[in-house]
Write a protein that holds these residues in place. Structure first.
Motif, PDB file in Angstrom:
ATOM      1  N   ALA B  53       0.794  -1.236   0.000  1.00 35.41           N
ATOM      2  CA  ALA B  53       0.000   0.000   0.000  1.00 35.41           C
ATOM      3  C   ALA B  53       0.827   1.286   0.000  1.00 35.41           C
ATOM      4  CB  ALA B  53      -0.944  -0.004   1.206  1.00 35.41           C
ATOM      5  N   ASP B  54       1.841   1.362   0.824  1.00 34.59           N
ATOM      6  CA  ASP B  54       2.538   2.641   1.035  1.00 34.59           C
ATOM      7  C   ASP B  54       3.864   2.653   0.271  1.00 34.59           C
ATOM      8  OD1 ASP B  54       3.962   4.816   1.928  1.00 34.59           O
ATOM      9  OD2 ASP B  54       3.486   4.513   4.045  1.00 34.59           O
ATOM     10  N   PRO B  55       4.031   3.553  -0.693  1.00 39.17           N
ATOM     11  CA  PRO B  55       5.274   3.573  -1.484  1.00 39.17           C
ATOM     12  C   PRO B  55       6.528   3.802  -0.646  1.00 39.17           C
ATOM     13  CG  PRO B  55       3.602   5.001  -2.459  1.00 39.17           C
ATOM     14  CD  PRO B  55       3.060   4.554  -1.133  1.00 39.17           C
ATOM     15  N   THR B  56       6.404   4.443   0.518  1.00 38.11           N
ATOM     16  CA  THR B  56       7.615   4.654   1.323  1.00 38.11           C
ATOM     17  C   THR B  56       8.148   3.340   1.905  1.00 38.11           C
ATOM     18  OG1 THR B  56       6.409   5.142   3.381  1.00 38.11           O
ATOM     19  CG2 THR B  56       6.939   7.001   1.941  1.00 38.11           C
ATOM     20  N   VAL B  57       7.294   2.327   2.013  1.00 39.69           N
ATOM     21  CA  VAL B  57       7.790   1.019   2.451  1.00 39.69           C
ATOM     22  C   VAL B  57       8.819   0.487   1.443  1.00 39.69           C
ATOM     23  CG1 VAL B  57       7.157  -1.405   2.849  1.00 39.69           C
ATOM     24  CG2 VAL B  57       5.743   0.421   3.800  1.00 39.69           C
ATOM     25  N   LEU B  58       8.519   0.651   0.161  1.00 42.55           N
ATOM     26  CA  LEU B  58       9.448   0.195  -0.875  1.00 42.55           C
ATOM     27  C   LEU B  58      10.779   0.949  -0.787  1.00 42.55           C
ATOM     28  CD1 LEU B  58       6.837   0.090  -3.781  1.00 42.55           C
ATOM     29  CD2 LEU B  58       7.836  -1.895  -2.651  1.00 42.55           C
ATOM     30  N   GLU B  59      10.701   2.252  -0.525  1.00 45.49           N
ATOM     31  CA  GLU B  59      11.936   3.035  -0.376  1.00 45.49           C
ATOM     32  C   GLU B  59      12.733   2.584   0.841  1.00 45.49           C
ATOM     33  OE1 GLU B  59      11.327   7.352  -0.757  1.00 45.49           O
ATOM     34  OE2 GLU B  59       9.360   6.893  -1.622  1.00 45.49           O
ATOM     35  N   ASP B  60      12.026   2.306   1.934  1.00 49.66           N
ATOM     36  CA  ASP B  60      12.718   1.851   3.152  1.00 49.66           C
ATOM     37  C   ASP B  60      13.319   0.462   2.972  1.00 49.66           C
ATOM     38  OD1 ASP B  60      12.139   4.215   4.443  1.00 49.66           O
ATOM     39  OD2 ASP B  60      10.472   3.411   5.624  1.00 49.66           O
ATOM     40  N   PHE B  61      12.658  -0.390   2.199  1.00 50.16           N
ATOM     41  CA  PHE B  61      13.273  -1.695   1.900  1.00 50.16           C
ATOM     42  C   PHE B  61      14.650  -1.485   1.266  1.00 50.16           C
ATOM     43  CE2 PHE B  61      11.348  -5.868   2.408  1.00 50.16           C
ATOM     44  CZ  PHE B  61      10.150  -5.555   3.008  1.00 50.16           C
ATOM     45  N   GLU B  62      14.707  -0.578   0.294  1.00 54.34           N
ATOM     46  CA  GLU B  62      15.982  -0.338  -0.388  1.00 54.34           C
ATOM     47  C   GLU B  62      17.032   0.197   0.588  1.00 54.34           C
ATOM     48  OE1 GLU B  62      17.241  -1.060  -3.193  1.00 54.34           O
ATOM     49  OE2 GLU B  62      18.928   0.300  -3.393  1.00 54.34           O
ATOM     50  N   SER B  63      16.671   1.185   1.399  1.00 54.56           N
ATOM     51  CA  SER B  63      17.695   1.792   2.260  1.00 54.56           C
ATOM     52  C   SER B  63      18.095   0.870   3.405  1.00 54.56           C
ATOM     53  CB  SER B  63      17.232   3.159   2.767  1.00 54.56           C
ATOM     54  OG  SER B  63      15.995   3.068   3.424  1.00 54.56           O
ATOM     55  N   ILE B  64      17.146   0.107   3.935  1.00 54.52           N
ATOM     56  CA  ILE B  64      17.508  -0.788   5.052  1.00 54.52           C
ATOM     57  C   ILE B  64      18.344  -1.963   4.549  1.00 54.52           C
ATOM     58  CG2 ILE B  64      16.625  -2.300   6.871  1.00 54.52           C
ATOM     59  CD1 ILE B  64      14.197  -0.404   7.132  1.00 54.52           C
ATOM     60  N   PHE B  65      17.989  -2.538   3.413  1.00 57.79           N
ATOM     61  CA  PHE B  65      18.839  -3.622   2.883  1.00 57.79           C
ATOM     62  C   PHE B  65      20.247  -3.109   2.548  1.00 57.79           C
ATOM     63  CE2 PHE B  65      15.278  -6.562   2.655  1.00 57.79           C
ATOM     64  CZ  PHE B  65      15.906  -7.788   2.811  1.00 57.79           C
ATOM     65  N   ASN B  66      20.356  -1.863   2.089  1.00 57.92           N
ATOM     66  CA  ASN B  66      21.689  -1.299   1.847  1.00 57.92           C
ATOM     67  C   ASN B  66      22.456  -1.112   3.156  1.00 57.92           C
ATOM     68  OD1 ASN B  66      21.192  -1.221  -0.873  1.00 57.92           O
ATOM     69  ND2 ASN B  66      20.565   0.942  -0.876  1.00 57.92           N
ATOM     70  N   HIS B  67      21.723  -0.827   4.215  1.00 57.77           N
ATOM     71  CA  HIS B  67      22.359  -0.692   5.528  1.00 57.77           C
ATOM     72  C   HIS B  67      22.838  -2.056   6.041  1.00 57.77           C
ATOM     73  CE1 HIS B  67      22.922   0.869   9.638  1.00 57.77           C
ATOM     74  NE2 HIS B  67      22.325  -0.236  10.045  1.00 57.77           N
ATOM     75  N   VAL B  68      22.025  -3.066   5.861  1.00 60.04           N
ATOM     76  CA  VAL B  68      22.378  -4.403   6.371  1.00 60.04           C
ATOM     77  C   VAL B  68      23.523  -5.015   5.557  1.00 60.04           C
ATOM     78  CG1 VAL B  68      21.521  -6.763   6.724  1.00 60.04           C
ATOM     79  CG2 VAL B  68      20.054  -4.808   7.285  1.00 60.04           C
ATOM     80  N   VAL B  69      23.486  -4.814   4.251  1.00 59.74           N
ATOM     81  CA  VAL B  69      24.530  -5.374   3.366  1.00 59.74           C
ATOM     82  C   VAL B  69      25.179  -4.228   2.597  1.00 59.74           C
ATOM     83  CG1 VAL B  69      25.056  -7.120   1.630  1.00 59.74           C
ATOM     84  CG2 VAL B  69      23.045  -7.425   3.090  1.00 59.74           C
ATOM     85  N   PRO B  70      26.133  -3.532   3.217  1.00 55.26           N
ATOM     86  CA  PRO B  70      26.702  -2.334   2.588  1.00 55.26           C
ATOM     87  C   PRO B  70      27.599  -2.674   1.394  1.00 55.26           C
ATOM     88  CG  PRO B  70      27.533  -2.629   4.856  1.00 55.26           C
ATOM     89  CD  PRO B  70      26.707  -3.825   4.529  1.00 55.26           C
ATOM     90  N   GLU B  71      27.742  -1.718   0.524  1.00 56.37           N
ATOM     91  CA  GLU B  71      28.700  -1.853  -0.569  1.00 56.37           C
ATOM     92  C   GLU B  71      30.102  -1.485  -0.066  1.00 56.37           C
ATOM     93  OE1 GLU B  71      27.238   0.289  -3.980  1.00 56.37           O
ATOM     94  OE2 GLU B  71      25.372  -0.874  -3.978  1.00 56.37           O
ATOM     95  N   ASN B  72      31.095  -1.928  -0.844  1.00 57.03           N
ATOM     96  CA  ASN B  72      32.489  -1.544  -0.592  1.00 57.03           C
ATOM     97  C   ASN B  72      33.049  -2.030   0.737  1.00 57.03           C
ATOM     98  OD1 ASN B  72      32.850  -0.022  -3.066  1.00 57.03           O
ATOM     99  ND2 ASN B  72      31.412   1.450  -2.199  1.00 57.03           N
ATOM    100  N   LEU B  73      32.520  -3.124   1.260  1.00 57.46           N
ATOM    101  CA  LEU B  73      33.175  -3.741   2.421  1.00 57.46           C
ATOM    102  C   LEU B  73      34.610  -4.096   2.015  1.00 57.46           C
ATOM    103  CD1 LEU B  73      30.220  -5.985   3.677  1.00 57.46           C
ATOM    104  CD2 LEU B  73      31.246  -4.054   4.915  1.00 57.46           C
TER     105      LEU B  73
END
Lengths: 136, 136, 136
Positions: B53-73
């Motif tokens: 329902a809420d488009p911000t959920v989709l945005e938060d999925f992207e940012s939280i997954f990026n937080h959990v699995v960061p790039e450039n480790l």
């Protein structure tokens, strides 16, 4: 042949809970061979299979998942339903919305230490609805 | 009885995308009872079920997954395809390569708030191929 | 129709391992159309599908999952089986206990770059038992 059974769980507090008995006793008739599929109709709780013996494992599941997906990350936008809500959605997609288990010799062929977990990620959840499906 | 349908999705940008309608309209014929299985033939994108329902959920999925699995480790070895590639593989195994949903009364029995997500983890992905299977 | 095959894997060291060939050669007879389901009867190892070509991807899976779910978190209670044990349980529920793949034209319809991973999360594991199921 596919048979569905709707299971309405008792409400559980936030955390990981063994529901193996509650789920399996809802099924009246097990085929000799088949697959058992269990699906949760919610987006802030999940299902998985894990250790069935030591209660501290369930506590550690809760604390480690909270460590991996913390609340109150500063960039979260969807916070209208509380700080536990958005992490609940993420965790539910990490563990998944369904599990499936082979049915061998008339029973779900779980390993010795395997049980079915309800992963309740919300602080104040009500009863959760599952759909159990057996195909044989 | 099992019927497969190949679905070639439109290309999506990196992020989480609701594809429920795009997927379900590819199926011509729903049985009364069955299971719907959806599989993605790629290793840097995934499938899951979450809030519809809420488009911000989709945005938060992207940012939280990026937080959990960061790039450039600093310890990552497989970096030849860019910093988004290896995290994409990890995330795809966290959400999974397939989902399955009971089919009840002639339709996929999703909960009120459940939708199907394409999880596109690459920066510049092309079209993704899914295999939808119905068994009844 | 459902047919199960028990697969007892060779022991693998801690890490992610491609077991596609070992698994598929255990199946004698593939139907033209169907679903292939693979289940692991353990709670500190898991199954997933991911990249099948570059060995450094497997190494990065190990190091990134160790980064996401570290050992020796100070709040862990279930530590009697060693520091690798509780993270192993968590990781196994993140990747999952089963995978399923459509069978199309007599073979599992994996994408070009997809292989089956055994995710061995324990330091000193013995052989793992899988149940492969084909329904057609």
């Amino acid at each position: 042949m596919i048979q569905h059974t709707t299971i309405r769980l008792a409400p559980y507090r936030r955390g990981f809970h063994l529901i193996t008995r509650e789920v399996l006793r809802a099924i009246n008739d097990w085929p000799e061979q088949g697959i058992f599929h269990l699906f949760i109709k919610h987006t802030s709780a999940g299902l998985c299979i894990n250790e069935n013996a030591d209660p501290t494992v369930l506590e550690d599941f809760e604390s480690i998942f909270n460590h991996v997906v913390p609340e109150n990350l500063p960039f979260i936008k969807h916070d209208i339903e509380g700080p536990d809500d958005m992490p609940a959605h993420i965790k539910s997609s990490m563990v998944g919305s369904s599990i499936s288990i082979p049915i061998v010799d008339g029973r779900p062929d779980l390993g010795t230490w395997q049980g079915i977990y309800l992963c309740e990620f919300r602080n104040h959840a009500t009863s959760r609805t599952l759909v159990a499906s057996i195909y044989s």
